[in-house]
Each structure stands twice: as structure tokens, then as C-alpha cells.
Design a protein around this motif. Sequence first.
Motif, PDB file in Angstrom:
ATOM      1  N   VAL A  69       0.862  -1.179   0.000  1.00 24.11           N
ATOM      2  CA  VAL A  69       0.000   0.000   0.000  1.00 24.11           C
ATOM      3  C   VAL A  69       0.901   1.231   0.000  1.00 24.11           C
ATOM      4  O   VAL A  69       2.084   1.151   0.346  1.00 24.11           O
ATOM      5  N   LYS A  70       0.340   2.349  -0.363  1.00 23.71           N
ATOM      6  CA  LYS A  70       1.045   3.625  -0.283  1.00 23.71           C
ATOM      7  C   LYS A  70       0.111   4.586   0.425  1.00 23.71           C
ATOM      8  O   LYS A  70      -0.710   5.262  -0.188  1.00 23.71           O
ATOM      9  N   THR A  71       0.223   4.614   1.753  1.00 23.86           N
ATOM     10  CA  THR A  71      -0.730   5.349   2.579  1.00 23.86           C
ATOM     11  C   THR A  71      -0.009   6.190   3.621  1.00 23.86           C
ATOM     12  O   THR A  71       1.140   5.917   3.971  1.00 23.86           O
ATOM     13  N   LYS A  72      -0.733   7.173   4.147  1.00 28.62           N
ATOM     14  CA  LYS A  72      -0.121   8.087   5.118  1.00 28.62           C
ATOM     15  C   LYS A  72      -0.560   7.821   6.559  1.00 28.62           C
ATOM     16  O   LYS A  72       0.114   8.238   7.499  1.00 28.62           O
ATOM     17  N   THR A  73      -1.695   7.164   6.750  1.00 25.24           N
ATOM     18  CA  THR A  73      -2.204   6.928   8.101  1.00 25.24           C
ATOM     19  C   THR A  73      -2.678   5.478   8.234  1.00 25.24           C
ATOM     20  O   THR A  73      -3.013   4.834   7.234  1.00 25.24           O
ATOM     21  N   PRO A  74      -2.735   4.971   9.487  1.00 22.26           N
ATOM     22  CA  PRO A  74      -3.280   3.622   9.693  1.00 22.26           C
ATOM     23  C   PRO A  74      -4.702   3.461   9.171  1.00 22.26           C
ATOM     24  O   PRO A  74      -5.050   2.399   8.643  1.00 22.26           O
ATOM     25  N   LEU A  75      -5.528   4.512   9.293  1.00 21.19           N
ATOM     26  CA  LEU A  75      -6.901   4.423   8.783  1.00 21.19           C
ATOM     27  C   LEU A  75      -6.896   4.262   7.263  1.00 21.19           C
ATOM     28  O   LEU A  75      -7.657   3.455   6.711  1.00 21.19           O
ATOM     29  N   ASP A  76      -6.032   5.011   6.583  1.00 17.53           N
ATOM     30  CA  ASP A  76      -5.911   4.857   5.132  1.00 17.53           C
ATOM     31  C   ASP A  76      -5.455   3.440   4.772  1.00 17.53           C
ATOM     32  O   ASP A  76      -5.912   2.854   3.789  1.00 17.53           O
ATOM     33  N   THR A  77      -4.540   2.907   5.591  1.00 14.60           N
ATOM     34  CA  THR A  77      -4.054   1.542   5.353  1.00 14.60           C
ATOM     35  C   THR A  77      -5.169   0.530   5.535  1.00 14.60           C
ATOM     36  O   THR A  77      -5.312  -0.407   4.737  1.00 14.60           O
TER      37      THR A  77
END
Length: 228
Positions: free
Chosen positions: A155-163
Amino acid sequence: MAIDIAFFLETLRQEVETYQVPVVDLIAVQSRSAFKVLVATILSARTKDEVTALAAQRLLERAPDTESLRRLSVTQIQDLIFPVGFYKSKAQYLSKLPEALDAFGGKVPDEIDALVTLPGVGRKTANLVRAVAFDKDAICVDTHVHRIMNIWGYVKTKTPLDTEKALRKKLPKKFWKEVNRILVAFGQGTCRPVGPHCYRCILEQQCPQKGVTPAKQPKDLKKSPGRV
């Protein structure tokens, strides 16, 4: 190049059998009590597992169920759970927990939307309780899961929620319940936040190592992949 997520997680599933079991999973195995799992999960936020384990043991010996917890004062709870991180706030949450559970007949609910209404319970805690205590599909994304999935480039995400949102769309469902257990153990033991031990990682040759600065291999240490 995209990684083979099934190969990565199935390899690590076997690898982390030699690692210390995360405390919440251990409590679930020992008791199968949703209440105890919930309490331990609330205590575990921003706290090392060894500290959580001792605090959970002290508290649950005095308050193994909702009614016994109801009888403890905030000060008593603080004394029992110290020195977990944010112990004063967590004592307040736990003191309010029995009353909050009254809305569900005194039982821990198994749905995310219901769990997040409880004091001290966010999405990470709710997903972990649903997966560990009830063996139901849920993806618990803590800092280890978020960090490692990005290191792998899955994944390419900035926050745990985005992940969590990305994994719900992409991760095969058979891994949902166990991805947290696998990657927490792996993240604590080998793929550490600072100076990960890539030199002894069983996935070293396959891992993209995105954004990673590995620790140097000690000269006198024979390479033993993945061992703590």
C-alpha cells in the motif's frame, strides 16, 4: 515490482511462531473472554507488551468481569494498571466501561460500529477485539501493520486508517484476522521501526525495503534470518 502478499504472510506466519505472542492474542487463547480481551486491548495502546501483560494480569485478577470492575474506583484502577502509557486516561475509560456495556446487556458487542461507542475504543481496538475475541473478519491496523505494508509497497498510505481502507479492498480475506498478529510480532522482533534487522530477515531478498535504513549486521553474528 508487486510483492506476493500471500507468500510474504504465509512465510511470516511460520516465522513468528518462534517469537513472543502479542499479549492480547495470549489472553484470548488463555480465557476466550471478550471482556478480558477488550480490557487488555485498551491497556495495550502505546504500551510495550511486557508492561501491558503485567498490568492486565493485576487488573483482571481483581476485576475479571464487568461487575467486579464496576466496584473499583478510578484511583484503584490507576494503581493496578500503572505504569502503562496514559494510565490515568485509561483508568477513566475502564471506570466508565461497565456502564457503557449496560447498553449491550453487559456484554461486549462484536460489531465495529458498536465497539467504537465504548470509552477508550477506536477503530484499531475495535477491529482487534472483533478479530481476536470473536474470530470474525476484521483488519486491525496498528503502527506495525501500517509501517510494514508501506515498506513492502503493498500500500502507499499516510495513516493507519488509510491503510485499513486500502487493505479492505486489496488484502485477501483469509489474512484479515491474522495480519495484525503476524506483523506485530514481526515488527517487534525483526522489522523494527528504528534500525530494522534486515540482515536477519527471512524476506530480505524479496523485500523492496521502501524508505528503510537497515541496521548494520554485527561482524561477529552469523546470519540467522528472522531470529530475535
